[in-house]
Write a protein that holds these residues in place. Structure first.
Motif, mmCIF file in Angstrom:
data_model
loop_
_atom_site.group_PDB
_atom_site.id
_atom_site.type_symbol
_atom_site.label_atom_id
_atom_site.label_comp_id
_atom_site.label_asym_id
_atom_site.label_seq_id
_atom_site.Cartn_x
_atom_site.Cartn_y
_atom_site.Cartn_z
ATOM 1 N N ARG A 46 0.978 -1.051 -0.071
ATOM 2 C CA ARG A 46 -0.101 -0.056 0.126
ATOM 3 C C ARG A 46 1.097 1.272 0.034
ATOM 4 N NH1 ARG A 46 -4.408 0.488 4.595
ATOM 5 N NH2 ARG A 46 -2.629 1.684 5.603
ATOM 6 N N ILE A 47 0.629 2.047 -0.891
ATOM 7 C CA ILE A 47 1.357 3.251 -1.049
ATOM 8 C C ILE A 47 0.295 4.547 -0.997
ATOM 9 C CG2 ILE A 47 2.704 4.774 -2.669
ATOM 10 C CD1 ILE A 47 3.752 2.157 -4.144
ATOM 11 N N GLN A 48 0.638 5.345 0.051
ATOM 12 C CA GLN A 48 -0.114 6.476 0.226
ATOM 13 C C GLN A 48 0.571 7.832 -0.067
ATOM 14 O OE1 GLN A 48 -2.996 5.292 3.245
ATOM 15 N NE2 GLN A 48 -2.691 7.153 4.426
ATOM 16 N N LEU A 49 0.143 8.680 -0.664
ATOM 17 C CA LEU A 49 0.622 10.020 -0.688
ATOM 18 C C LEU A 49 -0.170 11.002 -0.892
ATOM 19 C CD1 LEU A 49 3.173 8.865 -3.572
ATOM 20 C CD2 LEU A 49 3.841 9.393 -1.289
ATOM 21 N N GLY A 50 0.148 12.331 -0.283
ATOM 22 C CA GLY A 50 -0.767 13.633 -0.440
ATOM 23 C C GLY A 50 0.002 14.536 0.175
ATOM 24 N N PHE A 51 -0.743 15.538 0.451
ATOM 25 C CA PHE A 51 -0.256 16.888 1.002
ATOM 26 C C PHE A 51 -1.443 17.550 2.138
ATOM 27 C CE2 PHE A 51 -2.495 18.264 -3.042
ATOM 28 C CZ PHE A 51 -3.027 19.332 -2.399
ATOM 29 N N VAL A 52 -0.934 18.299 2.875
ATOM 30 C CA VAL A 52 -1.821 19.320 3.836
ATOM 31 C C VAL A 52 -1.352 20.533 3.590
ATOM 32 C CG1 VAL A 52 -2.435 19.887 6.176
ATOM 33 C CG2 VAL A 52 -1.995 17.351 5.531
ATOM 34 N N TYR A 53 -2.358 21.414 3.137
ATOM 35 C CA TYR A 53 -2.196 23.000 2.768
ATOM 36 C C TYR A 53 -2.968 23.754 3.593
ATOM 37 C CZ TYR A 53 -1.766 27.243 0.209
ATOM 38 O OH TYR A 53 -1.683 28.628 -0.010
ATOM 39 N N ARG A 54 -2.380 24.561 4.439
ATOM 40 C CA ARG A 54 -2.853 25.562 5.350
ATOM 41 C C ARG A 54 -2.974 26.980 4.661
ATOM 42 N NH1 ARG A 54 -3.572 23.639 10.579
ATOM 43 N NH2 ARG A 54 -2.412 21.638 11.068
ATOM 44 N N SER A 56 -4.705 29.150 5.898
ATOM 45 C CA SER A 56 -4.715 30.182 7.173
ATOM 46 C C SER A 56 -4.433 29.361 8.562
ATOM 47 C CB SER A 56 -5.719 31.099 6.963
ATOM 48 O OG SER A 56 -7.094 30.429 7.643
ATOM 49 N N PRO A 57 -4.325 29.956 9.548
ATOM 50 C CA PRO A 57 -4.129 29.142 10.852
ATOM 51 C C PRO A 57 -5.512 28.484 11.010
ATOM 52 C CG PRO A 57 -3.080 31.581 11.263
ATOM 53 C CD PRO A 57 -3.797 31.552 9.686
ATOM 54 N N ASN A 58 -6.608 28.840 10.466
ATOM 55 C CA ASN A 58 -8.047 28.281 10.719
ATOM 56 C C ASN A 58 -8.453 27.345 9.412
ATOM 57 O OD1 ASN A 58 -8.178 29.328 13.399
ATOM 58 N ND2 ASN A 58 -9.124 31.380 12.572
ATOM 59 N N ILE A 59 -7.810 27.567 8.220
ATOM 60 C CA ILE A 59 -8.361 26.783 7.122
ATOM 61 C C ILE A 59 -7.334 25.695 6.850
ATOM 62 C CG2 ILE A 59 -9.386 27.041 4.951
ATOM 63 C CD1 ILE A 59 -10.417 29.785 5.440
ATOM 64 N N LYS A 60 -7.772 24.764 6.569
ATOM 65 C CA LYS A 60 -6.774 23.467 6.346
ATOM 66 C C LYS A 60 -7.235 22.768 5.405
ATOM 67 C CE LYS A 60 -6.080 19.906 8.810
ATOM 68 N NZ LYS A 60 -5.681 19.027 9.888
ATOM 69 N N PHE A 61 -6.663 22.211 4.024
ATOM 70 C CA PHE A 61 -7.072 21.491 3.179
ATOM 71 C C PHE A 61 -6.266 20.180 3.027
ATOM 72 C CE2 PHE A 61 -6.899 19.831 -1.334
ATOM 73 C CZ PHE A 61 -8.104 19.587 -1.457
ATOM 74 N N THR A 62 -6.717 19.044 2.999
ATOM 75 C CA THR A 62 -5.862 17.781 2.808
ATOM 76 C C THR A 62 -6.410 16.949 1.821
ATOM 77 O OG1 THR A 62 -5.926 17.695 5.459
ATOM 78 C CG2 THR A 62 -5.474 15.732 4.165
#
Length: 423
Positions: A46-54, A56-62
């Motif tokens: 199993r290979i799992q790849l991605g990113f977390v982009y903030r 702002s301090p209150n808004i996060k996209f995964t």
């Protein structure tokens, strides 16, 4: 400190060598007529790849995708085809290509500290994953959700409300634009009772979305409610208790069932390897009369069925089950964990099925004993981002299995390495 524009890459690579002897995911036994081979030797990847982009301090996209594959398997694509009424879907436990996370989270909603909202794909796991959990040992994730969630966190406590739908597991297509299998909603909460303990009340609604007439078990409208209470260190003792009551309807029948899991242990901190001895019982009601108008067979709403919960052979579910268990946890060195466990499995009701394989007593039989399982598990966190595991499990088949299914014991071996990164 979190800054706007923070971009973090995340990933996980897991490679596992498995041997199966005497069973597989679809059948127990060694007869040539069974689906697939009972002697598979597998490389599970199993290979799992991605990113977390903030933003702002209150808004996060995964965004995080995964590719799960298996080599050497005797089972094929159509062995995991599900039919419910006029609907066809797939629930493949080993192979899948999809998103494990694709969501947007906003904290401090309406300016309220601790209040957050989330929308999108996620695993929706809680507690020990017995009630709500994806299940991930089987390579492809068990339950993955497309949902909306509101959460309020305060003083180490939380209350979460969610609504969403669960995806199928079809390795030939992404699930983003496909019809989902179940609708679900619920409240899961966590309230600290001590430094190392908490109580977690919950209620979960489950609704099958394939309601056409015909075969299949998808037509369900149920409510499961209860609590989990635990403490990891209460004057040296530890305990973990879950109780769940289920009501509603399955097809045209009433649904009335319950289950519990109770474990208590004591850790001898003054001894070498700090052994923790745990005893417990896991119970899920069975149906004494499958032909009447009430389904009494308990089944977890959206919980995991991984071997970490019901034995490493991974041939049991929290359904028509009595499991007596003894565990010995030891810590030979820092970052090492050795676990020895004994499991005694039987049916809660002999008139009902061994749920995992959907096998019943033959005419004239009234056996309940499924068998005893012996597990050895060793885990070594070699480094912050690198983990090794070795697991061996042996199942000594009981009278229900030998007289109704197949007259053989079974065993499994796992050798696993997992590398994770976050940068």
């Amino acid at each position: 400190m979190v800054h706007a524009g923070d971009f973090t890459f995340v990933g996980d690579i897991r490679e596992r060598f498995e041997t199966l002897d005497g069973m597989n995911k679809k059948a127990y036994g060694t007869e040539a007529s069974l689906i697939g081979s009972p002697y598979d030797t597998l490389l599970v990847s199993r290979i799992q790849l991605g990113f977390v982009y903030r933003l702002s301090p209150n808004i996060k996209f995964t965004a995080e995708g995964y590719y799960a594959s298996v080599y050497g398997w005797s089972l094929d694509y159509n062995d995991f085809k599900m039919i419910s009424g006029n609907e066809v879907y797939w629930m493949d436990p080993q192979e899948d290509l999809d998103f494990v996370a694709l969501n947007l989270e906003v904290k401090n909603l309406a300016g309220i500290q601790g209040l957050s909202g989330q929308i999108g794909r996620e695993s929706n796991r809680y507690g020990d994953k017995r009630i709500l959990g994806p299940g991930s040992w089987g390579n492809s994730y068990g339950w993955l959700w497309d949902l909306a969630k509101v959460s309020y966190r305060f003083d180490g406590n939380f209350v979460d409300l969610f609504y969403g739908e669960t995806k199928d597991k079809d390795k030939r297509r992404l699930s983003l634009f496909r019809k989902h299998v179940y609708e679900g909603a619920g409240i899961y909460s966590h309230f600290k009772t001590a430094e190392n303990g908490a109580v977690e009340p919950f209620i979960v609604y489950k609704n099958g979305l394939y309601t056409g007439t015909g075969n299949g078990q998808n037509t369900e409208k149920s409510y499961t409610f209860g609590f989990r209470a635990y403490d990891t260190d209460l004057f040296g003792f530890n305990y973990d208790l879950t109780y769940a009551k289920a009501d509603g309807t399955i097809k045209i029948k009433d649904y009335d069932a319950y289950g519990y899991a109770a474990k208590v242990g004591y850790r001898f901190k003054m001894l070498t390897w700090m052994p923790n001895v745990v005893i417990g019982q896991i119970y899920a009601s069975g149906d004494d009369d499958p032909g009447d108008n009430t389904v009494k067979t308990f089944r977890t709403p959206f919980g995991g069925t991984d071997g970490s919960l019901y034995g490493r052979m991974d041939i049991m579910k929290w359904s028509n089950l009595v499991e007596n268990v003894v565990e010995l946890h030891m810590y030979p060195a820092e970052k090492m964990h050795l676990k020895l466990s004994w499991h005694d499995f039987s049916l809660a009701n002999a008139n009902d099925a061994w749920t995992y394989y959907k096998k019943y007593n033959k005419n004239g039989n009234h056996e309940r004993e499924l068998g005893q399982e012996y597990d050895i598990e060793y885990k070594w966190d070699y480094a912050k981002d690198l983990e090794f595991q070795v697991i061996y499990a042996y199942f000594d088949a009981g009278a229900f299995v030998t007289k109704n299914v197949s007259d053989n014991d079974a065993q499994r071996l796992f050798l696993q390495v997992e590398y994770s990164f976050k940068e």
